[in-house]
Design a protein around this motif. Structure first.
Motif, mmCIF file in Angstrom:
data_model
loop_
_atom_site.group_PDB
_atom_site.id
_atom_site.type_symbol
_atom_site.label_atom_id
_atom_site.label_comp_id
_atom_site.label_asym_id
_atom_site.label_seq_id
_atom_site.Cartn_x
_atom_site.Cartn_y
_atom_site.Cartn_z
ATOM 1 N N ARG A 64 -0.733 10.859 -1.657
ATOM 2 C CA ARG A 64 0.466 10.003 -1.817
ATOM 3 C C ARG A 64 1.263 10.556 -0.942
ATOM 4 N N SER A 65 1.514 11.770 -0.675
ATOM 5 C CA SER A 65 2.474 12.473 -0.017
ATOM 6 C C SER A 65 2.137 12.161 1.710
ATOM 7 N N GLY A 66 0.888 12.363 1.953
ATOM 8 C CA GLY A 66 0.273 12.086 3.277
ATOM 9 C C GLY A 66 0.262 10.801 3.768
ATOM 10 N N ARG A 67 0.142 9.578 2.744
ATOM 11 C CA ARG A 67 0.186 8.134 3.019
ATOM 12 C C ARG A 67 1.726 7.882 3.418
ATOM 13 N N ALA A 68 2.322 8.477 2.591
ATOM 14 C CA ALA A 68 4.287 8.500 3.000
ATOM 15 C C ALA A 68 4.378 8.853 4.399
ATOM 16 N N GLU A 69 3.656 9.813 4.842
ATOM 17 C CA GLU A 69 3.947 10.541 6.120
ATOM 18 C C GLU A 69 3.295 9.619 7.056
ATOM 19 N N GLN A 70 2.097 9.237 6.978
ATOM 20 C CA GLN A 70 1.406 8.289 7.719
ATOM 21 C C GLN A 70 2.248 7.072 7.928
ATOM 22 N N ALA A 71 2.807 6.426 7.025
ATOM 23 C CA ALA A 71 3.703 5.311 7.163
ATOM 24 C C ALA A 71 4.685 5.547 7.897
ATOM 25 N N THR A 72 5.719 6.708 7.857
ATOM 26 C CA THR A 72 6.873 7.204 8.406
ATOM 27 C C THR A 72 6.336 7.081 9.946
ATOM 28 N N ALA A 73 5.050 7.693 10.377
ATOM 29 C CA ALA A 73 4.403 7.972 11.653
ATOM 30 C C ALA A 73 4.430 6.493 12.375
ATOM 31 N N ARG A 74 3.991 5.528 11.721
ATOM 32 C CA ARG A 74 3.682 4.375 11.921
ATOM 33 C C ARG A 74 4.913 3.506 12.312
ATOM 34 N N THR A 75 5.874 4.002 11.574
ATOM 35 C CA THR A 75 7.223 2.875 11.751
ATOM 36 C C THR A 75 7.927 3.727 13.021
#
Length: 170
Positions: A156-167
């Motif tokens: 869950r935390s890794g996906r949030a970081e991944q979404a932030t990196a995409r943004t």
């Protein structure tokens, strides 16, 4: 839609980590609990290690078990390699560690419920008095559940970081 497909192509392959975790959980169980500590073997509750034929049968099934866990690791490696080789991959320590824990925890829970409780083919620590086996079995299940929860939180935390990196890249 092409942008969404491109982002999806860069996602960390969760299935690879889960397969690695399944394999590593099986390797740990087979190497540490079966071979090093010799607490149990694959069929040791049904065929106790009190004769050479029973030891041979258990060793055969330990080998089949290890072969299966090896296949999980090979498939996980193939998925990871194929994904990383074809395109840039979003590498994430949290996603890798989380999916490894999910796979390992899933292994422990499934193996603990099916082999220890449902089929009774073996128990975690058969060197202890029989009335204590349940405590070791429950501990094994709790360890698996703890890994599942920790893995889920990391993913869950890794996906949030991944979404932030995409943004940030967009």
């Amino acid at each position: 839609m092409a942008g969404a497909e491109q982002v999806q192509d860069r996602s960390f392959p969760l299935s690879a980590g889960i397969l690695f975790g399944l394999g590593l959980g099986g390797f740990f169980d087979g190497i540490v609990l079966h071979q090093v500590l010799q607490w149990h073997h694959m069929l040791s509750s049904w065929y106790p290690i009190n004769s050479i034929p029973n030891l041979e049968l258990n060793t055969l099934w330990d080998g089949i078990f290890h072969s299966t866990t090896y296949v999980f690791v090979v498939i996980g490696l193939f998925i990871l390699w194929r994904t990383a080789h074809r395109r840039h991959l979003y590498w994430s320590n949290k996603l890798l560690a989380g999916t490894l824990l999910i796979g390992w925890g899933f292994f422990n829970v499934v193996e603990g419920v099916i082999d220890h409780q449902f089929l009774g083919v073996h128990h975690v620590n058969e060197l202890m008095p029989r009335e204590q086996w349940i405590y070791w079995d429950v501990g094994f299940l709790a360890w698996g559940l703890a890994m599942l929860v920790a893995g889920w939180l990391l993913v869950r935390s890794g996906r949030a970081e991944q979404a932030t990196a995409r943004t940030v890249r967009a």
